[in-house]
Design an enzyme around this catalytic site. Sequence first.
Site, short mmCIF file in Angstrom:
data_model
loop_
_atom_site.label_atom_id
_atom_site.label_comp_id
_atom_site.label_asym_id
_atom_site.label_seq_id
_atom_site.Cartn_x
_atom_site.Cartn_y
_atom_site.Cartn_z
NE ARG A 110 -1.57 -2.09 3.00
CZ ARG A 110 -1.61 -3.39 2.73
NH1 ARG A 110 -2.59 -3.91 2.09
NH2 ARG A 110 -0.64 -4.19 3.16
CB THR A 111 3.48 2.51 2.27
OG1 THR A 111 2.73 2.09 3.41
CG2 THR A 111 4.12 3.85 2.57
CE LYS A 142 26.37 -3.55 -8.32
NZ LYS A 142 26.44 -2.48 -9.34
NE ARG A 164 7.48 0.75 4.73
CZ ARG A 164 6.25 0.25 4.72
NH1 ARG A 164 6.04 -1.00 4.36
NH2 ARG A 164 5.21 1.00 5.06
CG HIS A 203 4.20 4.18 8.51
ND1 HIS A 203 4.26 5.02 7.40
CD2 HIS A 203 3.68 3.01 8.07
CE1 HIS A 203 3.78 4.36 6.35
NE2 HIS A 203 3.42 3.14 6.73
C1 NCD Z 1 2.30 -0.92 8.31
C2 NCD Z 1 3.79 -0.75 8.41
O1 NCD Z 1 4.52 -0.97 7.46
O2 NCD Z 1 4.21 -0.33 9.50
N1 NCD Z 1 1.90 -1.15 6.99
C3 NCD Z 1 1.49 -0.09 6.23
O3 NCD Z 1 2.26 0.76 5.88
N2 NCD Z 1 0.19 0.01 5.95
C4 NCD Z 1 1.71 -1.87 9.26
C5 NCD Z 1 2.28 -3.24 9.36
O4 NCD Z 1 3.16 -3.65 8.60
O5 NCD Z 1 1.82 -3.96 10.26
#
Ligand code: NCD
Length: 309
Positions: free
Chosen positions: A57-58, A86, A107, A135
Amino acid sequence: MGANRGLMGRDMLSMQDFSKEDILKILATAKKLAKIKSSKVMQGKILGSLFFEPSTRTRLSFESSMAKLGGASVGFADASVSSVTKGESLLDTIKMVQQYADLLVIRHPQEGAARLAAEATDKPVINAGDGANQHPTQTLVDLYTIQQLHGRLDRLKIAIVGDLRYGRTVHSLIHGLSHFSSEVFLISPDALRLPESYREILYRGRIRYHEGKDFTQLLPDLDVLYMTRIQKERFADQSEYQAVKSSYALTATQLQRAKPTLKVLHPLPRITEISQDVDETPHAAYFLQASNGIPVRQAVLGMLAGVLR
Ligand code: NCD
C-alpha cells in the site's frame, strides 16, 4: 519553517515534528484533492522511492499519488536489486538518488534511517516507516479516515489493539492523537505494551488513556477500534512471537455487541487479528482507509514540494 511557506521544503520524519495546525491543514488539502480526478501540479517533478523493506500500500499509493499529480517516480521496491547489495551505504545511496529526484520517500528496517537520510540531502525526505519507530503518513491516513467517518477527531473513544511495542503506525498515531481530546484505550498483551516514552506523550497531551488486555468489553462504547498486526519481523526471539501471535482475532459475532457507529481500522496487512467475516459488516473501514492513502499522500507530496498549500 516560516508560516507562510506552509510545509514547503520540510521533511516528514516523525509525527512529533508536526503541529495540530499542520495536521489539520494536510487533512483539509487531502479532502479537496479527493474530489479532483487528476492534476498537473507536480509536472516535471520526480519522487525517489527507496524501499529497503517490503511494502504494498505505502509504496504503490505514493507512486500512484505522484502520477495523479502529473509527476513521476523512480526507485526500487527491493533493496536486493539496488547497489546496496554491493555494499553501498545508505548515505551514498541518498546522495546519488537526490540528484535524480525532487523528493525522497524511504522505508528502512533501522530506526532513525529516514532522519539519517534527511541529513544527507536538502531535498524533502518522507519516512515511510523506519523499524519500530515512526510511519507518519500512515497516521495522516488514519486521522483523515476517522475524521471522514465520525466528522471529528475529538470526543471519541478509540481503542488501539495489538502490537503497541513494535508497531510504528501505533507510535505515530499516539503523537497524532495527542493533539486532540479523544479517550484512548491501549490494548495489548503484557509483553507488547506501549513504551513508556509514548505513554508520556499522552500524559503530557492530557489525553485520558487506559491500558488493558481485552477490548471485547469496550465494544458497546467504542467509536474506533484500531487493530494492528503483531510485528513478527521485529522480535529478536521468535519463541516470544509465537507466544503472542494469536492474541487477538476480531470476529463479526463479537461486533454484534458494538455501537452501530463503531468503525474498525487497520493499517494492513492483517494476519489473523481481523477475521474475514468482519469485511461484510458496516463496521469494516480498513479498505476505505487504504484507499485514503491516495488523497492524503497527494497532499503530503504537493505541500512538501511547495506546489500545494
Ligand atoms: C504498516 C507498516 O509498514 O508499518 N503497513 C502499512 O504501511 N500500511 C503496518 C504493518 O506492517 O503492520
